[in-house]
Design a protein around this motif. Structure first.
Motif, mmCIF file in Angstrom:
data_model
loop_
_atom_site.group_PDB
_atom_site.id
_atom_site.type_symbol
_atom_site.label_atom_id
_atom_site.label_comp_id
_atom_site.label_asym_id
_atom_site.label_seq_id
_atom_site.Cartn_x
_atom_site.Cartn_y
_atom_site.Cartn_z
ATOM 1 N N ILE A 171 50.026 45.057 35.557
ATOM 2 C CA ILE A 171 49.993 44.127 34.423
ATOM 3 C C ILE A 171 49.594 42.723 34.886
ATOM 4 C CG2 ILE A 171 51.430 42.992 32.667
ATOM 5 C CD1 ILE A 171 53.068 45.671 32.639
ATOM 6 N N ALA A 172 50.108 42.310 36.048
ATOM 7 C CA ALA A 172 49.759 40.989 36.582
ATOM 8 C C ALA A 172 48.260 40.889 36.848
ATOM 9 C CB ALA A 172 50.555 40.729 37.854
ATOM 10 N N ILE A 173 47.662 41.952 37.386
ATOM 11 C CA ILE A 173 46.225 41.930 37.677
ATOM 12 C C ILE A 173 45.428 41.864 36.384
ATOM 13 C CG2 ILE A 173 44.301 43.223 38.670
ATOM 14 C CD1 ILE A 173 46.304 44.375 40.702
ATOM 15 N N TYR A 174 45.794 42.682 35.408
ATOM 16 C CA TYR A 174 45.076 42.653 34.141
ATOM 17 C C TYR A 174 45.190 41.289 33.458
ATOM 18 C CZ TYR A 174 44.126 47.691 34.069
ATOM 19 O OH TYR A 174 43.661 48.952 34.338
ATOM 20 N N THR A 227 45.707 38.218 34.922
ATOM 21 C CA THR A 227 45.242 37.022 35.633
ATOM 22 C C THR A 227 44.027 37.242 36.523
ATOM 23 O OG1 THR A 227 46.693 37.391 37.551
ATOM 24 C CG2 THR A 227 47.627 36.176 35.683
ATOM 25 N N GLY A 228 43.588 38.481 36.682
ATOM 26 C CA GLY A 228 42.533 38.774 37.647
ATOM 27 C C GLY A 228 41.234 38.035 37.395
ATOM 28 N N ALA A 229 40.869 37.840 36.132
ATOM 29 C CA ALA A 229 39.608 37.167 35.824
ATOM 30 C C ALA A 229 39.641 35.690 36.180
ATOM 31 C CB ALA A 229 39.287 37.334 34.339
ATOM 32 N N VAL A 230 40.821 35.128 36.350
ATOM 33 C CA VAL A 230 40.942 33.703 36.653
ATOM 34 C C VAL A 230 41.012 33.456 38.155
ATOM 35 C CG1 VAL A 230 42.345 31.624 36.326
ATOM 36 C CG2 VAL A 230 42.084 33.261 34.449
ATOM 37 N N SER A 231 41.905 34.176 38.847
ATOM 38 C CA SER A 231 42.142 33.885 40.264
ATOM 39 C C SER A 231 41.841 35.049 41.198
ATOM 40 C CB SER A 231 43.610 33.475 40.471
ATOM 41 O OG SER A 231 44.466 34.586 40.260
ATOM 42 N N GLY A 232 41.557 36.213 40.646
ATOM 43 C CA GLY A 232 41.419 37.401 41.477
ATOM 44 C C GLY A 232 42.736 38.095 41.758
ATOM 45 N N THR A 233 43.836 37.498 41.306
ATOM 46 C CA THR A 233 45.185 38.041 41.465
ATOM 47 C C THR A 233 45.460 38.500 42.888
ATOM 48 O OG1 THR A 233 45.003 38.864 39.190
ATOM 49 C CG2 THR A 233 46.967 39.467 40.394
ATOM 50 N N ILE A 288 43.899 47.950 49.323
ATOM 51 C CA ILE A 288 43.291 46.951 48.439
ATOM 52 C C ILE A 288 41.844 46.681 48.851
ATOM 53 C CG2 ILE A 288 43.345 44.514 47.784
ATOM 54 C CD1 ILE A 288 46.408 44.707 47.829
ATOM 55 N N PHE A 289 41.602 46.531 50.152
ATOM 56 C CA PHE A 289 40.241 46.297 50.615
ATOM 57 C C PHE A 289 39.337 47.475 50.281
ATOM 58 C CE2 PHE A 289 39.528 42.597 53.616
ATOM 59 C CZ PHE A 289 40.541 41.825 53.068
ATOM 60 N N ALA A 290 39.856 48.689 50.395
ATOM 61 C CA ALA A 290 39.055 49.869 50.059
ATOM 62 C C ALA A 290 38.757 49.918 48.561
ATOM 63 C CB ALA A 290 39.790 51.133 50.490
ATOM 64 N N ILE A 291 39.769 49.667 47.748
ATOM 65 C CA ILE A 291 39.619 49.765 46.292
ATOM 66 C C ILE A 291 38.664 48.710 45.758
ATOM 67 C CG2 ILE A 291 40.886 49.460 44.111
ATOM 68 C CD1 ILE A 291 43.322 50.719 45.663
ATOM 69 N N THR A 292 38.637 47.537 46.385
ATOM 70 C CA THR A 292 37.846 46.421 45.859
ATOM 71 C C THR A 292 36.515 46.216 46.576
ATOM 72 O OG1 THR A 292 39.024 44.847 47.312
ATOM 73 C CG2 THR A 292 39.918 45.200 45.105
ATOM 74 N N TYR A 293 36.193 47.058 47.567
ATOM 75 C CA TYR A 293 34.929 46.870 48.286
ATOM 76 C C TYR A 293 33.762 47.268 47.390
ATOM 77 C CZ TYR A 293 31.407 47.009 51.967
ATOM 78 O OH TYR A 293 30.288 46.790 52.719
ATOM 79 N N GLY A 320 40.859 49.604 38.625
ATOM 80 C CA GLY A 320 41.307 49.241 39.960
ATOM 81 C C GLY A 320 42.724 48.710 39.965
ATOM 82 N N ALA A 321 43.079 47.948 38.909
ATOM 83 C CA ALA A 321 44.433 47.387 38.827
ATOM 84 C C ALA A 321 45.481 48.483 38.777
ATOM 85 C CB ALA A 321 44.549 46.489 37.593
ATOM 86 N N LEU A 322 45.191 49.552 38.047
ATOM 87 C CA LEU A 322 46.138 50.660 37.948
ATOM 88 C C LEU A 322 46.306 51.352 39.290
ATOM 89 C CD1 LEU A 322 47.932 52.535 36.271
ATOM 90 C CD2 LEU A 322 45.885 53.853 35.686
ATOM 91 N N ILE A 323 45.213 51.538 40.025
ATOM 92 C CA ILE A 323 45.294 52.208 41.316
ATOM 93 C C ILE A 323 46.061 51.353 42.319
ATOM 94 C CG2 ILE A 323 43.982 53.279 43.173
ATOM 95 C CD1 ILE A 323 43.807 54.642 40.401
ATOM 96 N N ILE A 324 45.859 50.045 42.288
ATOM 97 C CA ILE A 324 46.611 49.171 43.183
ATOM 98 C C ILE A 324 48.095 49.233 42.842
ATOM 99 C CG2 ILE A 324 47.021 46.759 43.825
ATOM 100 C CD1 ILE A 324 43.979 46.329 43.540
ATOM 101 N N GLY A 325 48.428 49.265 41.547
ATOM 102 C CA GLY A 325 49.828 49.417 41.153
ATOM 103 C C GLY A 325 50.425 50.714 41.655
ATOM 104 N N LEU A 326 49.651 51.797 41.569
ATOM 105 C CA LEU A 326 50.130 53.087 42.073
ATOM 106 C C LEU A 326 50.275 53.063 43.590
ATOM 107 C CD1 LEU A 326 48.110 55.585 39.844
ATOM 108 C CD2 LEU A 326 50.571 55.145 39.784
#
Length: 273
Positions: free
Chosen positions: A57-60, A62-68, A164-169, A181-187
């Motif tokens: 939820i935090a990523i969804y 704020t991610g567009a602003v700071s990258g969370t 995180i590096f793998a998911i966001t590369y 991606g946010a859901l996978i990082i949460g999992l």
């Protein structure tokens, strides 16, 4: 938008992101710790899922602003390996810790009567026994020393940041799309907690631990929070930061160089006909 205004927005987003994580995470820790029978004592996976969903939820939000980043360990790793500005590292970390402090304050506001009842019914107090401290910050589990916990935090955070590096590369064709991606990082956070959380409550984030710990220092826990029994307070700071650097380095060295790249676009030079 000016650079100053952009930075202010990023810092607010980082603060809000950790606030959200702590609001959900410390609240489920309260549900786990303070109630008997606890709805989670025989369903620990639920605790892990709530922490993970807090991250999602935090990523969804704020991610567009700071990258969370929402985690100093992530911020430092991004500065070392992905060109994040070193000038922003300290402000980001401060905003993240402030978010943890404020989140703990709201959780305390909600659960304070239950915390008091828990302490009285168990013959405990905050200052001497650290009553209900586990709601807010981490400590070693049974048979675990602070030094061993440092090793655990290093390993678990390495797993987190590697993931995180793998998911966001950008060239990882097996990574989820941006919106999932946010859901996978949460999992990933939930999986780490489910597999090793009982060792030391899996801080894997200095802001997640130190922000609430700082709040508790002022809210009556005193030395139980800082420096804490066995001077444990530094472990959830240095362990995750070390682990984040190691995990990111492993991904950058062992996986990223072998990642397939998209074909280079054809030359724009056209032959005349």
């Amino acid at each position: 938008m000016t650079a100053r205004k952009k930075l202010i927005g990023e810092l607010i987003a980082e603060c809000v992101a950790v606030f959200i994580i702590i609001l959900f995470g410390d609240s489920v820790a309260a549900m786990y710790t303070l109630y008997d029978p606890s709805p989670y004592k025989t369903a620990y996976w639920g605790v892990c899922i709530v922490w993970g969903l807090g991250v999602t939820i935090a990523i969804y939000a704020t991610g567009a602003v700071s990258g969370t980043h929402a985690n100093p360990a992530v911020t430092v790793a991004l500065a070392i390996y992905r060109g994040f500005s070193w000038a922003k590292v300290a402000p980001y970390c401060a905003a993240q810790i402030l978010g943890g402090f404020l989140g703990a304050g709201v959780v305390y506001t909600m659960f304070s009567p239950v915390i008091e009842h828990f302490a009285i019914s168990h013959g405990l107090d905050r200052l001497h026994d650290g009553a209900a401290a586990g709601v807010f910050f981490t400590h070693p589990g049974e048979f675990v020393t602070p030094l061993h916990s440092f090793v655990v935090e290093t390993i678990l955070t390495a797993m987190l940041v590697f993931g995180i590096f793998a998911i966001t590369y950008e060239h990882n064709t097996m990574a989820p799309e941006a919106n999932s991606g946010a859901l996978i990082i949460g999992l990933l956070v939930a999986a780490i907690g489910a597999s090793a959380g009982y060792l030391d409550a899996w801080a894997i984030n200095p802001a997640r631990d130190f922000g609430p710990r700082l709040f508790c220092y002022f809210a009556g826990w005193g030395p139980q929070a800082l420096p804490s029994p066995g001077n444990y307070w530094w472990v959830p700071i240095l362990g995750p930061i070390s682990g984040g650097v190691i995990g990111a380095g492993f991904y950058r060295t062992l996986i990223q160089p072998f990642m397939p790249r998209p074909a280079v676009a054809a030359s724009s030079i056209e032959t005349s006909v």
